[in-house]
Scaffold this motif. Structure first.
Motif, PDB file in Angstrom:
ATOM      1  N   MET A 178       0.991  -0.968   0.208  1.00 59.40           N
ATOM      2  CA  MET A 178      -0.019  -0.088   0.208  1.00 59.40           C
ATOM      3  C   MET A 178       1.074   1.725   0.434  1.00 59.40           C
ATOM      4  O   MET A 178       0.623   2.344  -0.476  1.00 59.40           O
ATOM      5  CB  MET A 178      -0.950   0.568   1.439  1.00 59.40           C
ATOM      6  CG  MET A 178      -1.984   1.270   1.173  1.00 59.40           C
ATOM      7  SD  MET A 178      -3.348   0.826   2.587  1.00 59.40           S
ATOM      8  CE  MET A 178      -4.037   0.143   1.671  1.00 59.40           C
ATOM      9  N   GLU A 179       1.954   1.572   0.345  1.00 60.97           N
ATOM     10  CA  GLU A 179       2.379   2.230   0.764  1.00 60.97           C
ATOM     11  C   GLU A 179       3.570   2.458  -0.976  1.00 60.97           C
ATOM     12  O   GLU A 179       3.018   4.080  -1.059  1.00 60.97           O
ATOM     13  CB  GLU A 179       4.536   2.045   1.888  1.00 60.97           C
ATOM     14  CG  GLU A 179       4.636   3.445   1.898  1.00 60.97           C
ATOM     15  CD  GLU A 179       4.253   4.595   2.547  1.00 60.97           C
ATOM     16  OE1 GLU A 179       5.415   5.210   2.110  1.00 60.97           O
ATOM     17  OE2 GLU A 179       3.402   4.408   3.291  1.00 60.97           O
ATOM     18  N   ARG A 180       3.906   2.003  -1.100  1.00 64.16           N
ATOM     19  CA  ARG A 180       4.040   1.363  -2.530  1.00 64.16           C
ATOM     20  C   ARG A 180       2.636   2.419  -3.657  1.00 64.16           C
ATOM     21  O   ARG A 180       3.932   3.107  -4.178  1.00 64.16           O
ATOM     22  CB  ARG A 180       5.183   0.325  -2.981  1.00 64.16           C
ATOM     23  CG  ARG A 180       5.402   0.226  -3.672  1.00 64.16           C
ATOM     24  CD  ARG A 180       6.087  -1.193  -4.667  1.00 64.16           C
ATOM     25  NE  ARG A 180       7.072  -2.216  -4.149  1.00 64.16           N
ATOM     26  CZ  ARG A 180       6.913  -3.620  -3.969  1.00 64.16           C
ATOM     27  NH1 ARG A 180       6.483  -4.465  -4.940  1.00 64.16           N
ATOM     28  NH2 ARG A 180       8.055  -4.087  -3.666  1.00 64.16           N
ATOM     29  N   ALA A 181       2.474   1.541  -3.119  1.00 63.31           N
ATOM     30  CA  ALA A 181       1.090   2.339  -4.501  1.00 63.31           C
ATOM     31  C   ALA A 181       0.221   3.776  -3.703  1.00 63.31           C
ATOM     32  O   ALA A 181       0.721   4.720  -5.254  1.00 63.31           O
ATOM     33  CB  ALA A 181       0.167   1.577  -3.951  1.00 63.31           C
ATOM     34  N   GLY A 182       0.893   4.300  -2.840  1.00 60.17           N
ATOM     35  CA  GLY A 182       0.526   5.609  -2.383  1.00 60.17           C
ATOM     36  C   GLY A 182       1.905   6.592  -2.817  1.00 60.17           C
ATOM     37  O   GLY A 182       1.301   7.483  -3.486  1.00 60.17           O
ATOM     38  N   MET A 183       3.152   5.551  -2.955  1.00 61.67           N
ATOM     39  CA  MET A 183       3.895   6.578  -3.057  1.00 61.67           C
ATOM     40  C   MET A 183       3.750   7.346  -4.947  1.00 61.67           C
ATOM     41  O   MET A 183       4.184   7.762  -5.263  1.00 61.67           O
ATOM     42  CB  MET A 183       4.930   6.422  -2.542  1.00 61.67           C
ATOM     43  CG  MET A 183       6.447   6.239  -2.881  1.00 61.67           C
ATOM     44  SD  MET A 183       6.640   8.549  -1.827  1.00 61.67           S
ATOM     45  CE  MET A 183       7.975   8.975  -2.633  1.00 61.67           C
ATOM     46  N   SER A 184       3.983   5.150  -5.063  1.00 64.79           N
ATOM     47  CA  SER A 184       3.822   5.909  -7.073  1.00 64.79           C
ATOM     48  C   SER A 184       2.663   6.994  -7.138  1.00 64.79           C
ATOM     49  O   SER A 184       2.618   7.946  -8.428  1.00 64.79           O
ATOM     50  CB  SER A 184       2.583   5.014  -7.225  1.00 64.79           C
ATOM     51  OG  SER A 184       1.544   4.507  -7.045  1.00 64.79           O
ATOM     52  N   LEU A 185       1.511   6.840  -6.523  1.00 60.90           N
ATOM     53  CA  LEU A 185       0.218   8.330  -6.676  1.00 60.90           C
ATOM     54  C   LEU A 185       1.146   9.773  -6.541  1.00 60.90           C
ATOM     55  O   LEU A 185       0.907  10.472  -6.885  1.00 60.90           O
ATOM     56  CB  LEU A 185      -1.182   8.367  -5.636  1.00 60.90           C
ATOM     57  CG  LEU A 185      -1.426   6.895  -6.259  1.00 60.90           C
ATOM     58  CD1 LEU A 185      -2.605   6.577  -5.048  1.00 60.90           C
ATOM     59  CD2 LEU A 185      -2.279   6.683  -6.844  1.00 60.90           C
ATOM     60  N   PHE A 186       1.717   9.742  -5.455  1.00 64.32           N
ATOM     61  CA  PHE A 186       2.214  10.937  -5.103  1.00 64.32           C
ATOM     62  C   PHE A 186       3.209  11.099  -5.774  1.00 64.32           C
ATOM     63  O   PHE A 186       3.027  12.753  -6.492  1.00 64.32           O
ATOM     64  CB  PHE A 186       3.036  10.957  -4.076  1.00 64.32           C
ATOM     65  CG  PHE A 186       4.211  12.086  -3.724  1.00 64.32           C
ATOM     66  CD1 PHE A 186       3.601  13.369  -3.589  1.00 64.32           C
ATOM     67  CD2 PHE A 186       5.058  12.258  -3.798  1.00 64.32           C
ATOM     68  CE1 PHE A 186       4.333  14.116  -2.687  1.00 64.32           C
ATOM     69  CE2 PHE A 186       6.490  13.337  -3.819  1.00 64.32           C
ATOM     70  CZ  PHE A 186       5.398  14.484  -2.773  1.00 64.32           C
ATOM     71  N   ASN A 187       4.044  10.767  -6.715  1.00 59.96           N
ATOM     72  CA  ASN A 187       4.957  10.730  -7.515  1.00 59.96           C
ATOM     73  C   ASN A 187       4.854  11.532  -8.343  1.00 59.96           C
ATOM     74  O   ASN A 187       5.117  12.340  -9.194  1.00 59.96           O
ATOM     75  CB  ASN A 187       6.549   9.982  -8.067  1.00 59.96           C
ATOM     76  CG  ASN A 187       7.518   8.972  -7.119  1.00 59.96           C
ATOM     77  OD1 ASN A 187       7.361  10.055  -5.580  1.00 59.96           O
ATOM     78  ND2 ASN A 187       7.455   8.007  -6.163  1.00 59.96           N
ATOM     79  N   TRP A 188       3.517  10.675  -8.759  1.00 60.07           N
ATOM     80  CA  TRP A 188       3.043  10.909 -10.698  1.00 60.07           C
ATOM     81  C   TRP A 188       2.538  12.727 -10.093  1.00 60.07           C
ATOM     82  O   TRP A 188       2.333  13.735 -11.019  1.00 60.07           O
ATOM     83  CB  TRP A 188       1.676  10.160 -10.581  1.00 60.07           C
ATOM     84  CG  TRP A 188       0.840  10.698 -11.637  1.00 60.07           C
ATOM     85  CD1 TRP A 188       1.465   9.994 -13.324  1.00 60.07           C
ATOM     86  CD2 TRP A 188      -0.334  11.832 -11.957  1.00 60.07           C
ATOM     87  NE1 TRP A 188       0.100  10.465 -14.249  1.00 60.07           N
ATOM     88  CE2 TRP A 188      -0.748  11.205 -13.582  1.00 60.07           C
ATOM     89  CE3 TRP A 188      -1.022  12.615 -11.193  1.00 60.07           C
ATOM     90  CZ2 TRP A 188      -1.959  12.237 -14.367  1.00 60.07           C
ATOM     91  CZ3 TRP A 188      -2.053  13.001 -11.490  1.00 60.07           C
ATOM     92  CH2 TRP A 188      -2.051  13.154 -13.323  1.00 60.07           C
ATOM     93  N   LEU A 189       1.993  12.768  -9.229  1.00 54.58           N
ATOM     94  CA  LEU A 189       1.018  13.661  -9.106  1.00 54.58           C
ATOM     95  C   LEU A 189       1.771  15.487  -9.007  1.00 54.58           C
ATOM     96  O   LEU A 189       2.054  16.610  -8.828  1.00 54.58           O
ATOM     97  CB  LEU A 189      -0.248  14.062  -8.041  1.00 54.58           C
ATOM     98  CG  LEU A 189      -0.537  15.021  -7.581  1.00 54.58           C
ATOM     99  CD1 LEU A 189      -2.003  15.469  -8.647  1.00 54.58           C
ATOM    100  CD2 LEU A 189      -1.249  14.809  -6.193  1.00 54.58           C
ATOM    101  N   ASP A 190       3.527  15.418  -7.769  1.00 56.20           N
ATOM    102  CA  ASP A 190       3.875  16.168  -7.484  1.00 56.20           C
ATOM    103  C   ASP A 190       5.029  16.861  -8.460  1.00 56.20           C
ATOM    104  O   ASP A 190       5.830  17.615  -8.838  1.00 56.20           O
ATOM    105  CB  ASP A 190       5.480  15.366  -6.839  1.00 56.20           C
ATOM    106  CG  ASP A 190       6.621  16.325  -5.844  1.00 56.20           C
ATOM    107  OD1 ASP A 190       5.997  16.941  -5.488  1.00 56.20           O
ATOM    108  OD2 ASP A 190       7.754  15.869  -5.956  1.00 56.20           O
ATOM    109  N   LEU A 191       5.178  15.476  -9.949  1.00 53.58           N
ATOM    110  CA  LEU A 191       5.882  15.585 -11.669  1.00 53.58           C
ATOM    111  C   LEU A 191       5.179  16.851 -12.468  1.00 53.58           C
ATOM    112  O   LEU A 191       5.645  17.133 -12.155  1.00 53.58           O
ATOM    113  CB  LEU A 191       5.664  14.460 -11.703  1.00 53.58           C
ATOM    114  CG  LEU A 191       6.490  14.238 -13.434  1.00 53.58           C
ATOM    115  CD1 LEU A 191       8.352  15.124 -12.859  1.00 53.58           C
ATOM    116  CD2 LEU A 191       6.316  13.639 -14.079  1.00 53.58           C
ATOM    117  N   ARG A 192       3.476  16.987 -11.417  1.00 58.48           N
ATOM    118  CA  ARG A 192       3.084  17.893 -12.434  1.00 58.48           C
ATOM    119  C   ARG A 192       2.476  19.145 -11.769  1.00 58.48           C
ATOM    120  O   ARG A 192       2.656  19.588 -12.248  1.00 58.48           O
ATOM    121  CB  ARG A 192       1.751  16.742 -12.854  1.00 58.48           C
ATOM    122  CG  ARG A 192       1.930  16.073 -13.866  1.00 58.48           C
ATOM    123  CD  ARG A 192       1.199  14.453 -13.818  1.00 58.48           C
ATOM    124  NE  ARG A 192       1.151  14.027 -14.642  1.00 58.48           N
ATOM    125  CZ  ARG A 192       2.031  13.065 -14.609  1.00 58.48           C
ATOM    126  NH1 ARG A 192       3.031  12.591 -13.718  1.00 58.48           N
ATOM    127  NH2 ARG A 192       2.572  12.203 -16.011  1.00 58.48           N
TER     128      ARG A 192
END
Length: 514
Positions: free
Chosen positions: A28-42
């Motif tokens: 779950m941490e991995r999934a949430g981090m992938s969401l953050f990385n996508w949003l933070d990049l934009r």
């Protein structure tokens, strides 16, 4: 790309946790981090208000992980728990406590409509309320929350799947699903993203890699696949230097009636543009002059009747036959088609009124050669298989129909779907410019031309619908949606072929600072 069922998604999670020796909270941490990385990049730290709405299961847990990372990176975040039940998943509780330890701005619980927060069109909504595990009707007040999201006109991003959307059936109420502007789907997309009845909840999606076991991903057989360039490129057949027109087969297009000879011309041109060596058109007598004048590359055989196909007799030996475009449903034509089908053994593509004639006399289906390709639009499909409850029911009925008669059915639409041997192959190319007369005739010709060259029925259909859609995608770059016509799709087939081998443009290097 494979599309996994809900059960396969759960199994992939379970196997990943086991093989990688991690906990479900780690995944779950991995999934949430992938969401953050996508949003933070934009967003790059922009102070836009972000409202994270979490359910109380694992989808909500993903949202809590995202909220925690947003907080620790200085974003303007408010987190809400949509409290629709007393039951909470363990991983949700774990990440709820971690978020409370991270910020004094604790999550706010929403129990009913009186708790709805203020939302403006300048906010970003993160929808992490329900995931793929949803298996019951959504409470009325939660549906009203979804409608509230829509009225706010805020950018809405859904985690994995829009809340309220099922993976295996259509929702009963239109408002019972979050209308997403963007979906961040874990690992692969969901089948519901590509179906007419459920795609209205989706504008764009992207699959985020969360590290699901690669062996499982590669070796698991799935019912559905979405076809992109990398999926169809291996189907491409190279040409030998010493090949000739006979090497690439002879397509015969049977169709046309008075006033509809253009359909045959489009299909016949597409046969050659797809790469077949020869094409012959079999038409009523009224089609002889138009075809010989407008399309000199085609050979023409005429029926004795001036306006309709009244008998199907020819002395050539075609590699494949495409039948039905512009043919009409005159009784003489129906009788001719019946007599032809009872004796024909040549590979066959059936379209348009050829399908409508068969739908009035379904006993003819038993005479179709194995791997015959049917290319109906939704109404033609309904005449063949009957009325369906929703898109999922339509696919099940089509699978049963195709299996019964050992044929392939290509359901034409925004995401055309080939149904063959209980599997679904979903096209990723195409655009609204194709919603114009004659583009279906072109698709019939492309598939016929590929079959003529020795592609299997499945290869010709998958490759054909990809090329057809890609050609339209390239054409609209200069034509626009409104001005695209069917002959443009033929013209741009060459570009669609060339695009298969085009390399992506290099990314410009960023200047370094002294």
């Amino acid at each position: 790309m494979k599309i996994f069922s809900k059960e396969q998604i759960y199994e992939g999670d379970r196997l990943t946790i086991k093989k990688q020796n991690i906990s479900s909270a780690d995944l779950m941490e991995r999934a949430g981090m992938s969401l953050f990385n996508w949003l933070d990049l934009r967003l790059k730290g922009a102070p836009v208000p972000i409202l994270v709405f979490c359910g109380i299961g694992n989808n909500g847990g993903d949202g809590l992980v995202l909220a925690r990372h947003l907080v620790t990176h200085g974003y303007n975040v408010k987190t809400f728990v949509v409290d629709f039940s007393d039951t909470r998943s363990q991983d949700f509780l774990h990440n709820y406590e971690r978020l409370k330890e991270t910020t004094k701005d604790w999550p706010v619980s929403i129990h009913d409509e009186s708790d709805f927060p203020e939302i403006t069109n300048k906010d970003i909504i993160i929808d992490a309320i329900f995931g793929v595990g949803l298996n019951r009707p959504v409470a009325d007040w939660v549906i009203n929350l979804f409608k509230y999201f829509k009225r706010a006109e805020a950018l809405t991003i859904s985690v994995d799947i829009p809340s309220g959307l099922f993976t295996d059936r259509s929702p009963k109420q239109e408002g019972a699903v979050v209308k997403s502007n963007f979906i961040l789907s874990f690992q692969t997309p969901k089948l519901a993203f590509f179906l007419p009845g459920t795609s209205k909840y989706i504008e764009q999606w992207e699959a985020l890699d969360i590290g699901i076991d690669q062996e499982y991903m590669q070796n698991t057989e799935t019912v559905a696949h979405i076809l992109g360039k990398l999926d169809v490129l291996p189907m491409y057949k190279q040409r030998d230097k010493f090949s000739h027109k006979g090497t690439f087969g002879h397509g015969l297009i049977i169709g046309g009636s008075y006033g509809k000879i253009g359909a045959v011309q489009l299909a016949s041109r597409a046969v050659l543009a797809a790469g077949a060596g020869l094409v012959t058109a079999y038409v009523p007598t009224c089609g002889y002059v138009p075809l010989q004048s407008a399309f000199p590359e085609a050979m023409v055989i005429t029926d004795a009747d001036d306006k309709h196909i009244s008998a199907i007799n020819f002395e050539i030996t075609p590699t494949v036959i495409g039948l039905g475009v512009g043919i009409g449903t005159d009784k003489k034509t129906g009788d001719a088609l019946e007599a032809f089908l009872k004796t024909n053994t040549t590979p066959l593509v059936l379209d348009a009124d050829g399908l409508n004639i068969i739908s009035k006399n379904k006993n003819l289906l038993v005479h179709l050669p194995a791997d015959t390709i049917l290319t109906p639009h939704p109404k033609e499909l309904e005449r063949l298989i009957g009325v369906w409850e929703d898109d999922f029911d339509k696919l099940e009925k089509t699978k049963a129909f195709a299996e019964k008669y050992k044929i392939l059915v290509l359901i034409k639409g925004a995401n055309s779907i080939a149904v063959y041997q209980n599997k679904l192959y979903i096209n990723s190319t195409g655009n609204p410019g194709l919603a114009t007369g004659g583009t279906g005739d072109v698709l019939t010709g492309v598939i016929t031309g590929l079959l003529a060259q020795g592609y299997s029925a499945l290869e010709a259909t998958c490759f054909g619908m990809y090329l057809h859609g890609k050609s339209a995608d390239l054409a609209v770059e200069t034509k626009g949606y409104q001005s695209l016509i069917a002959s443009d799709v033929i013209t741009y087939l060459a570009d669609a072929y060339l695009d298969l081998f085009a390399q992506p443009a290099p990314v410009a290097e960023q200047p370094t600072q002294a």
